[in-house]
Design a protein around this motif. Structure first.
Motif, PDB file in Angstrom:
ATOM      1  N   GLY A 197      20.756   4.758  14.074  1.00 23.15           N
ATOM      2  CA  GLY A 197      20.620   4.927  15.527  1.00 23.15           C
ATOM      3  C   GLY A 197      21.181   6.236  16.061  1.00 23.15           C
ATOM      4  O   GLY A 197      20.943   6.590  17.220  1.00 23.15           O
ATOM      5  N   VAL A 198      21.903   6.987  15.205  1.00 21.28           N
ATOM      6  CA  VAL A 198      22.536   8.224  15.693  1.00 21.28           C
ATOM      7  C   VAL A 198      21.503   9.343  15.870  1.00 21.28           C
ATOM      8  O   VAL A 198      21.568  10.123  16.820  1.00 21.28           O
ATOM      9  CB  VAL A 198      23.677   8.649  14.729  1.00 21.28           C
ATOM     10  N   LEU A 199      20.530   9.397  14.965  1.00 12.48           N
ATOM     11  CA  LEU A 199      19.516  10.457  15.034  1.00 12.48           C
ATOM     12  C   LEU A 199      18.144   9.806  15.103  1.00 12.48           C
ATOM     13  O   LEU A 199      17.758   9.067  14.198  1.00 12.48           O
ATOM     14  CB  LEU A 199      19.625  11.364  13.803  1.00 12.48           C
ATOM     15  N   ASN A 200      17.425  10.073  16.173  1.00  7.78           N
ATOM     16  CA  ASN A 200      16.147   9.395  16.429  1.00  7.78           C
ATOM     17  C   ASN A 200      15.053  10.436  16.632  1.00  7.78           C
ATOM     18  O   ASN A 200      15.325  11.567  17.031  1.00  7.78           O
ATOM     19  CB  ASN A 200      16.270   8.537  17.684  1.00  7.78           C
ATOM     20  N   TYR A 201      13.816   9.999  16.413  1.00  4.47           N
ATOM     21  CA  TYR A 201      12.676  10.918  16.457  1.00  4.47           C
ATOM     22  C   TYR A 201      11.548  10.271  17.244  1.00  4.47           C
ATOM     23  O   TYR A 201      11.250   9.089  17.032  1.00  4.47           O
ATOM     24  CB  TYR A 201      12.227  11.178  15.017  1.00  4.47           C
ATOM     25  N   VAL A 202      10.956  11.018  18.162  1.00  5.62           N
ATOM     26  CA  VAL A 202       9.726  10.559  18.809  1.00  5.62           C
ATOM     27  C   VAL A 202       8.710  11.692  18.743  1.00  5.62           C
ATOM     28  O   VAL A 202       9.073  12.867  18.771  1.00  5.62           O
ATOM     29  CB  VAL A 202       9.927  10.141  20.289  1.00  5.62           C
TER      30      VAL A 202
END
Ligand code: NAD
Length: 473
Positions: A197-202
């Motif tokens: 959950g610390v690094l997310n991508y969209v």
């Protein structure tokens, strides 16, 4: 933490689910399909911000030592997968594998992560005079949105993500719609080194970027892209008081002084202007040369430039590639055409092959061009350099400072003191001497004027990802 290793870029694409559905991504050198990008909705974005917010509470309590270890682990994961990453980047962005291109960019990702891990940000004692004791520390800000461009997609993502993580923030990355797969692969590997959950991508287009820039639960935006988008982001983020670091477009001037040896500076001038086939924010985009050595400098540059191979990125011989997309190709072609129409002299290039399959625009030098020609005063962001003649150094400085943007600039001289006296008068975030565009993770980098505000890199860059907290008493 353990990380996966992939033996090919196809395996990497399959690991990030880019193999069979979504928006087609094509190789700009060949038109061949390389994979599919996600088309995330605003609901997907909201879910990513929620994940980042939930992860923040715990991540913010980790120490600098723990987060530095995570950045080093992320660098290990990138190094272990460097070749598949470079193969993917070359296919998606178009840049060649060799030269200061795909392999170089992947290498810069890991070295930037390691450098960012190594910086020490001590609490600052502001006053200690016996009566007052005041300190300042930097706390994590919260959720950081990272919106990037397509020219150096992996490296710029690391420039945004590494300091954000190092300072204890959580992140939502929204890459350019032109280069989503390289960034997804990079984020996939960095994410193996940080908690869930610390690094997310969209992944999505400008509308998704706009939604991120006004999202009420995002505390800070790291934005790298065009000047016009930067202005939209300022407006969209204002109601929620987001902190902003804006790395925007530039139109960097280089001033050659009359004491140089033209042959000795030709290679440096060339790479200053044509690195990444001119698609670089702080590339040399307009060159000012004194009347007395004008022809010698133009000829030396042309002599060097005509031997630098351009072509498909996967050919190991090439060091210049295509424009990344049709829109950028059209901008470059249009600006060179306007220069030709005005009577400027095309020294080399300026004649793209008709009907070719990739967006290749040949290396182009344009001489005897008016200082107010569109190719000079607008950002070309491609392989076409205008070379303007000047008669006095004051005139050159006035021309260099005449635009609203001010990212980089350079002075070329055999006399360091003389170069420094000119450098001090240039309006830009950075001025290089006898070089153009050499960035260093230890040295702050940012724009002046319409090129943006805030700086990246080094201790100053870390401070931009923290909330200053002063305690006095
Ligand atoms: P761009 O502004 O078109 O797009 C950049 C990103 O912003 C993309 O991810 C895009 O989807 C997103 N976006 C577009 N509209 C948006 C909106 N309204 N709200 C939020 N996000 C939005 O830029 P580009 O064409 O990808 O990049 C080229 C430009 O970037 C050049 O001008 C170049 O000089 C500049 N650049 C600057 C630096 C720097 O460090 N200063 C570095 C690289 C590139």
């Amino acid at each position: 933490m353990s990380f996966p290793t992939y033996s090919s870029y196809e395996e990497l694409l399959s690991a990030i689910d880019a193999g069979d559905s979504g928006r087609e991504i094509l190789n700009p050198a060949t038109g061949e399909r390389i994979g599919f990008a996600d088309t995330d909705s605003v609901e997907d974005l909201n879910a990513a911000v929620t994940r980042a917010r939930e992860a923040f509470a715990s991540f913010a309590t980790t120490t600098h030592e723990q987060r530095s270890a995570m950045l080093n682990a992320a660098a290990d994961a990138i190094e272990a997968n460097a070749e598949p990453l470079a193969q993917l980047l070359s296919r998606e962005q178009g840049k060649p594998l060799n030269g200061p291109n795909a392999r170089f960019e992947v290498g810069a990702c890991s070295s930037w992560l390691r450098a960012t891990a190594s910086f020490e940000l001590e609490p600052e004692v502001i006053v200690d005079d016996g009566e007052t004791y005041s300190t300042m520390t930097y706390r994590p800000l919260g959720v950081v949105g990272a919106i990037g461009p397509w020219n150096w997609p992996m490296m710029i993502t690391v420039w945004q993500v590494a300091p954000a993580l190092r300072m204890g923030n959580t992140v939502v990355v929204k890459p350019s719609e032109y280069t989503p797969l390289s960034v997804k692969a990079l984020v996939h590997l960095i994410a193996t080194a940080v908690p869930e959950g610390v690094l997310n991508y969209v992944s999505g287009d400008r509308e998704l970027g706009a939604a991120l820039s006004k999202h009420p639960d995002v505390d800070k935006l790291m934005f790298t892209g065009s000047t016009s988008t930067g202005q939209k982001i300022i407006e969209a983020s204002a109601p929620t008081y987001k902190r902003l670091t804006l790395e925007l477009g530039g139109n960097d001037a280089g001033i050659v002084l009359d004491d140089v040896d033209p042959a000795a500076i030709a290679e440096g001038l060339f790479w200053g202007a044509f690195i990444n086939t001119g698609q670089t924010c702080a590339a040399l985009k307009r060159l000012y040369v004194p009347e007395s050595i004008y022809d010698e400098v133009v000829n030396a540059l042309a002599e060097f430039a005509k031997n630098v191979p351009m072509g498909e990125g996967l050919d190991e011989n090439n060091v210049l590639g295509p424009l990344q997309n049709k829109a950028q190709y059209d901008i470059v072609a249009d600006l060179v055409q306007k220069a030709k129409d005005s009577g400027a002299r095309v020294v080399i290039g300026g004649d793209p092959e008709e009907g070719q399959k990739g967006y290749f625009y040949p290396t182009t030098l344009v001489a005897d061009i008016d200082p107010d020609n569109a190719l000079v005063v607008e950002e070309q962001f491609g392989p076409a350099l205008p070379i303007v003649r000047y008669s006095t150094v004051d005139e050159a400085i006035d021309l260099a400072n005449s635009l609203d943007v001010g990212l980089g600039s350079s002075v070329w001289s055999a006399d360091r003191e003389r170069a420094l006296s000119v450098a001090e008068r240039l309006r830009a975030g950075t001025t290089w001497i006898n070089n153009h565009g050499a960035v260093d993770p230890r040295i702050p980098f940012g724009g002046s004027g319409h090129s943006g505000y805030g700086v990246e890199f080094g201790i100053e860059g870390l401070k931009g990802l923290g909330q200053p907290h002063v305690i006095t008493g």
